[in-house]
Design a protein around this motif. Sequence first.
Motif, PDB file in Angstrom:
ATOM      1  N   ASN A   2     -37.085 -21.259  26.398  1.00 55.20           N
ATOM      2  CA  ASN A   2     -35.765 -21.439  26.997  1.00 55.20           C
ATOM      3  C   ASN A   2     -35.823 -21.320  28.523  1.00 55.20           C
ATOM      4  N   GLU A   3     -34.684 -21.542  29.139  1.00 57.16           N
ATOM      5  CA  GLU A   3     -34.621 -21.602  30.604  1.00 57.16           C
ATOM      6  C   GLU A   3     -34.943 -20.259  31.261  1.00 57.16           C
ATOM      7  N   MET A   4     -34.516 -19.150  30.639  1.00 61.90           N
ATOM      8  CA  MET A   4     -34.784 -17.827  31.223  1.00 61.90           C
ATOM      9  C   MET A   4     -36.289 -17.522  31.209  1.00 61.90           C
ATOM     10  N   GLU A   5     -36.964 -17.892  30.147  1.00 63.88           N
ATOM     11  CA  GLU A   5     -38.409 -17.671  30.086  1.00 63.88           C
ATOM     12  C   GLU A   5     -39.134 -18.510  31.125  1.00 63.88           C
ATOM     13  N   PHE A  10     -41.985 -18.781  36.225  1.00 68.89           N
ATOM     14  CA  PHE A  10     -42.029 -19.375  37.552  1.00 68.89           C
ATOM     15  C   PHE A  10     -42.098 -18.284  38.621  1.00 68.89           C
ATOM     16  N   LYS A  11     -41.272 -17.252  38.471  1.00 69.39           N
ATOM     17  CA  LYS A  11     -41.298 -16.126  39.420  1.00 69.39           C
ATOM     18  C   LYS A  11     -42.643 -15.408  39.373  1.00 69.39           C
ATOM     19  N   GLU A  12     -43.174 -15.224  38.177  1.00 67.73           N
ATOM     20  CA  GLU A  12     -44.472 -14.568  38.033  1.00 67.73           C
ATOM     21  C   GLU A  12     -45.563 -15.363  38.743  1.00 67.73           C
ATOM     22  N   ALA A  13     -45.539 -16.683  38.609  1.00 72.57           N
ATOM     23  CA  ALA A  13     -46.531 -17.526  39.272  1.00 72.57           C
ATOM     24  C   ALA A  13     -46.375 -17.452  40.793  1.00 72.57           C
ATOM     25  N   GLN A  14     -45.141 -17.389  41.288  1.00 71.23           N
ATOM     26  CA  GLN A  14     -44.918 -17.258  42.734  1.00 71.23           C
ATOM     27  C   GLN A  14     -45.465 -15.934  43.256  1.00 71.23           C
ATOM     28  N   ARG A  67     -50.188 -23.397  37.623  1.00 75.81           N
ATOM     29  CA  ARG A  67     -49.085 -23.021  36.734  1.00 75.81           C
ATOM     30  C   ARG A  67     -47.743 -23.421  37.325  1.00 75.81           C
ATOM     31  N   LEU A  68     -47.567 -23.242  38.633  1.00 78.50           N
ATOM     32  CA  LEU A  68     -46.314 -23.655  39.283  1.00 78.50           C
ATOM     33  C   LEU A  68     -46.092 -25.150  39.125  1.00 78.50           C
ATOM     34  N   SER A  69     -47.145 -25.921  39.261  1.00 79.20           N
ATOM     35  CA  SER A  69     -47.027 -27.366  39.110  1.00 79.20           C
ATOM     36  C   SER A  69     -46.579 -27.735  37.696  1.00 79.20           C
ATOM     37  N   LYS A  70     -47.188 -27.108  36.691  1.00 76.48           N
ATOM     38  CA  LYS A  70     -46.792 -27.380  35.311  1.00 76.48           C
ATOM     39  C   LYS A  70     -45.345 -26.979  35.052  1.00 76.48           C
ATOM     40  N   LEU A  71     -44.956 -25.813  35.557  1.00 77.74           N
ATOM     41  CA  LEU A  71     -43.592 -25.351  35.324  1.00 77.74           C
ATOM     42  C   LEU A  71     -42.573 -26.221  36.045  1.00 77.74           C
ATOM     43  N   ARG A  72     -42.890 -26.671  37.263  1.00 76.72           N
ATOM     44  CA  ARG A  72     -41.975 -27.570  37.977  1.00 76.72           C
ATOM     45  C   ARG A  72     -41.779 -28.867  37.211  1.00 76.72           C
ATOM     46  N   ASN A  73     -42.879 -29.416  36.694  1.00 73.84           N
ATOM     47  CA  ASN A  73     -42.783 -30.647  35.914  1.00 73.84           C
ATOM     48  C   ASN A  73     -41.942 -30.432  34.657  1.00 73.84           C
ATOM     49  N   ARG A  74     -42.142 -29.306  33.988  1.00 70.18           N
ATOM     50  CA  ARG A  74     -41.388 -29.006  32.775  1.00 70.18           C
ATOM     51  C   ARG A  74     -39.904 -28.823  33.085  1.00 70.18           C
ATOM     52  N   ILE A  75     -39.595 -28.143  34.188  1.00 70.20           N
ATOM     53  CA  ILE A  75     -38.195 -27.921  34.573  1.00 70.20           C
ATOM     54  C   ILE A  75     -37.543 -29.247  34.960  1.00 70.20           C
ATOM     55  N   LYS A  79     -34.267 -31.214  33.278  1.00 66.89           N
ATOM     56  CA  LYS A  79     -33.074 -31.631  34.009  1.00 66.89           C
ATOM     57  C   LYS A  79     -32.782 -33.127  33.794  1.00 66.89           C
ATOM     58  N   GLU A  80     -33.841 -33.927  33.652  1.00 67.58           N
ATOM     59  CA  GLU A  80     -33.652 -35.355  33.436  1.00 67.58           C
ATOM     60  C   GLU A  80     -33.029 -35.641  32.095  1.00 67.58           C
TER      61      GLU A  80
END
Length: 82
Positions: A2-5, A10-14, A67-75, A79-80
Amino acid sequence: MNEMEQKGKFKEAQINNALGMFILVFGIIILFGMLYTETFVQHMTDLVAGALLILIGGGMVWRARKRLSKLRNRINRGKEKQ
Protein backbone atom coordinates in the motif's frame (compact mmCIF):
# COMPACT_ATOMS: atom_id res chain seq x y z
CA MET A 1 2.09 -2.93 -1.10
CA ASN A 2 0.00 0.00 0.00
CA GLU A 3 0.89 3.67 -0.22
CA MET A 4 2.02 4.01 3.42
CA GLU A 5 4.49 1.14 3.05
CA GLN A 6 5.87 2.65 -0.14
CA LYS A 7 6.35 6.04 1.53
CA GLY A 8 8.05 4.35 4.50
CA LYS A 9 10.46 2.47 2.24
CA PHE A 10 11.09 5.65 0.25
CA LYS A 11 12.03 7.53 3.44
CA GLU A 12 14.24 4.64 4.54
CA ALA A 13 16.07 4.70 1.20
CA GLN A 14 16.57 8.48 1.49
CA ILE A 15 18.03 8.09 4.98
CA ASN A 16 20.35 5.30 3.82
CA ASN A 17 21.49 7.50 0.92
CA ALA A 18 22.34 10.37 3.28
CA LEU A 19 24.08 8.09 5.78
CA GLY A 20 26.03 6.40 3.00
CA MET A 21 27.21 9.78 1.69
CA PHE A 22 28.39 10.72 5.18
CA ILE A 23 30.33 7.46 5.58
CA LEU A 24 31.78 7.83 2.07
CA VAL A 25 33.01 11.38 2.75
CA PHE A 26 34.38 10.32 6.14
CA GLY A 27 36.38 7.56 4.42
CA ILE A 28 37.80 10.07 1.96
CA ILE A 29 38.83 12.32 4.86
CA ILE A 30 40.60 9.40 6.53
CA LEU A 31 42.46 8.60 3.30
CA PHE A 32 43.49 12.26 3.05
CA GLY A 33 44.68 12.11 6.67
CA MET A 34 47.05 9.34 5.63
CA LEU A 35 49.29 12.06 4.18
CA TYR A 36 49.97 13.38 7.69
CA THR A 37 51.01 10.13 9.35
CA GLU A 38 54.60 9.23 10.09
CA THR A 39 55.00 5.47 10.22
CA PHE A 40 54.21 2.65 7.83
CA VAL A 41 51.73 1.12 10.30
CA GLN A 42 49.82 4.40 10.52
CA HIS A 43 49.73 4.65 6.73
CA MET A 44 48.35 1.12 6.38
CA THR A 45 45.83 1.62 9.20
CA ASP A 46 44.47 4.77 7.57
CA LEU A 47 44.47 3.14 4.14
CA VAL A 48 42.51 0.09 5.28
CA ALA A 49 40.07 2.09 7.42
CA GLY A 50 39.47 4.66 4.69
CA ALA A 51 39.02 2.02 2.00
CA LEU A 52 36.55 0.05 4.11
CA LEU A 53 34.52 3.14 4.90
CA ILE A 54 34.49 4.15 1.23
CA LEU A 55 33.31 0.67 0.24
CA ILE A 56 30.59 0.59 2.88
CA GLY A 57 29.41 4.14 2.14
CA GLY A 58 29.53 3.62 -1.61
CA GLY A 59 27.56 0.40 -1.30
CA MET A 60 24.93 2.10 0.82
CA VAL A 61 24.59 4.96 -1.65
CA TRP A 62 24.43 2.61 -4.65
CA ARG A 63 21.81 0.39 -3.03
CA ALA A 64 19.73 3.33 -1.78
CA ARG A 65 19.72 5.05 -5.18
CA LYS A 66 18.78 1.81 -6.89
CA ARG A 67 15.91 1.35 -4.45
CA LEU A 68 14.81 4.99 -4.79
CA SER A 69 14.65 4.57 -8.55
CA LYS A 70 12.48 1.46 -8.26
CA LEU A 71 10.17 3.10 -5.73
CA ARG A 72 9.81 6.26 -7.83
CA ASN A 73 8.86 4.17 -10.85
CA ARG A 74 6.36 2.18 -8.78
CA ILE A 75 4.82 5.36 -7.31
CA ASN A 76 4.60 7.01 -10.74
CA ARG A 77 2.91 3.92 -12.23
CA GLY A 78 0.40 4.02 -9.37
CA LYS A 79 -0.42 7.66 -10.07
CA GLU A 80 -0.89 6.97 -13.79
CA LYS A 81 -3.47 4.29 -13.05
CA GLN A 82 -5.62 6.71 -11.05
